[in-house]
Design a protein around this motif. Structure first.
Motif, short mmCIF file in Angstrom:
data_model
loop_
_atom_site.label_atom_id
_atom_site.label_comp_id
_atom_site.label_asym_id
_atom_site.label_seq_id
_atom_site.Cartn_x
_atom_site.Cartn_y
_atom_site.Cartn_z
N LEU A 25 -0.31 -5.05 3.49
CA LEU A 25 -0.29 -6.31 2.85
C LEU A 25 0.55 -7.47 3.68
CD1 LEU A 25 0.25 -5.24 -0.96
CD2 LEU A 25 -1.53 -6.29 -0.02
N ALA A 29 -1.09 -10.78 4.16
CA ALA A 29 -0.67 -11.75 3.47
C ALA A 29 -0.03 -13.11 4.21
CB ALA A 29 0.43 -11.39 2.43
N ALA A 35 3.37 -10.58 0.39
CA ALA A 35 2.87 -9.36 0.33
C ALA A 35 3.48 -8.49 -0.49
CB ALA A 35 3.35 -8.76 1.74
N LEU A 38 2.25 -9.16 -4.41
CA LEU A 38 1.11 -8.35 -4.31
C LEU A 38 1.14 -7.00 -4.69
CD1 LEU A 38 -1.08 -10.24 -1.73
CD2 LEU A 38 -1.26 -10.64 -3.94
N ALA A 67 -5.16 -3.49 -3.68
CA ALA A 67 -4.54 -4.41 -2.55
C ALA A 67 -5.31 -5.22 -1.96
CB ALA A 67 -3.81 -3.38 -1.76
N LEU A 71 -5.53 -9.29 -2.47
CA LEU A 71 -5.43 -10.22 -1.05
C LEU A 71 -6.44 -11.27 -1.18
CD1 LEU A 71 -4.64 -7.73 1.63
CD2 LEU A 71 -3.41 -9.67 1.22
#
Length: 187
Positions: A25, A29, A35, A38, A67, A71
């Motif tokens: 992430l 991100a 990140a 998330l 994940a 995103l």
């Protein structure tokens, strides 16, 4: 109610893959905080899957797919949107009560059970879950480590969940999702 084995199953998979997920992430991100936010969403989705998560053949692949989707959703939300006209906004504002799912109908039970929690549990749930503050921001504001804040939030959610099961007779389907509830009248 999520059984201990289900909870432990999710935590084992999480412990095994959390660092890889965070690294994945962070590379994609906009910044580290995004990140981490998330990553929290991925964890919550895994917890909501309950038994269904534990029955997956490849939990790591599922976590990375969630994940990746998180995103994509975050990127879509970051794009500017045109405002809707007032008439259309009213039409789209809220679905009729008959179209609300079982989880959505728990709002009354949550409102009734949240005040029954101790102040610390109530505060972190209100700030992080209801007002949308990140766990990192909560930790900083309350002089806690991120790990301590995450742990506190997880314990508070467990206690609220138990209260909802007892006081609202919440039941779960085979995948661990809320299927129905029968709220008891306030005492």
């Amino acid at each position: 109610m999520v059984e201990g084995n289900t909870f432990e199953c999710v935590l084992r998979a999480w412990d095994a893959h959390e660092r890889e997920l965070l690294a994945f992430l962070i590379l994609r991100a906009p910044d580290r905080h995004a990140a981490e936010d998330l990553l929290q969403e991925v964890f919550l989705k895994a917890m909501r899957q309950g038994k269904g998560f534990c029955l997956l053949g490849n939990q790591k692949a599922w976590l990375f797919e969630v994940a990746r989707n998180a995103l994509i959703d975050a990127a879509r939300l970051a794009k500017p949107h045109a405002e809707l006209s007032g008439e259309l906004t009213e039409t789209l504002a809220a679905p009729p009560a008959s179209e609300r799912g079982p989880v959505d109908e728990l709002d009354v039970c949550v409102e009734r059970n949240l005040p029954a929690l101790d102040a610390e549990d109530r505060h972190i749930i209100e700030v992080c879950d209801l007002q949308g503050q990140t766990v990192r921001a909560y930790a900083e504001a309350n002089q806690l480590t991120l790990a301590a804040a995450k742990s506190r939030l997880l314990r508070a959610r467990k206690r609220l969940r138990h209260s909802l099961v007892v006081n609202c007779q919440v039941r779960f389907d085979d995948t661990g999702q809320v299927c129905c509830h029968t709220p008891r009248p306030p005492a």
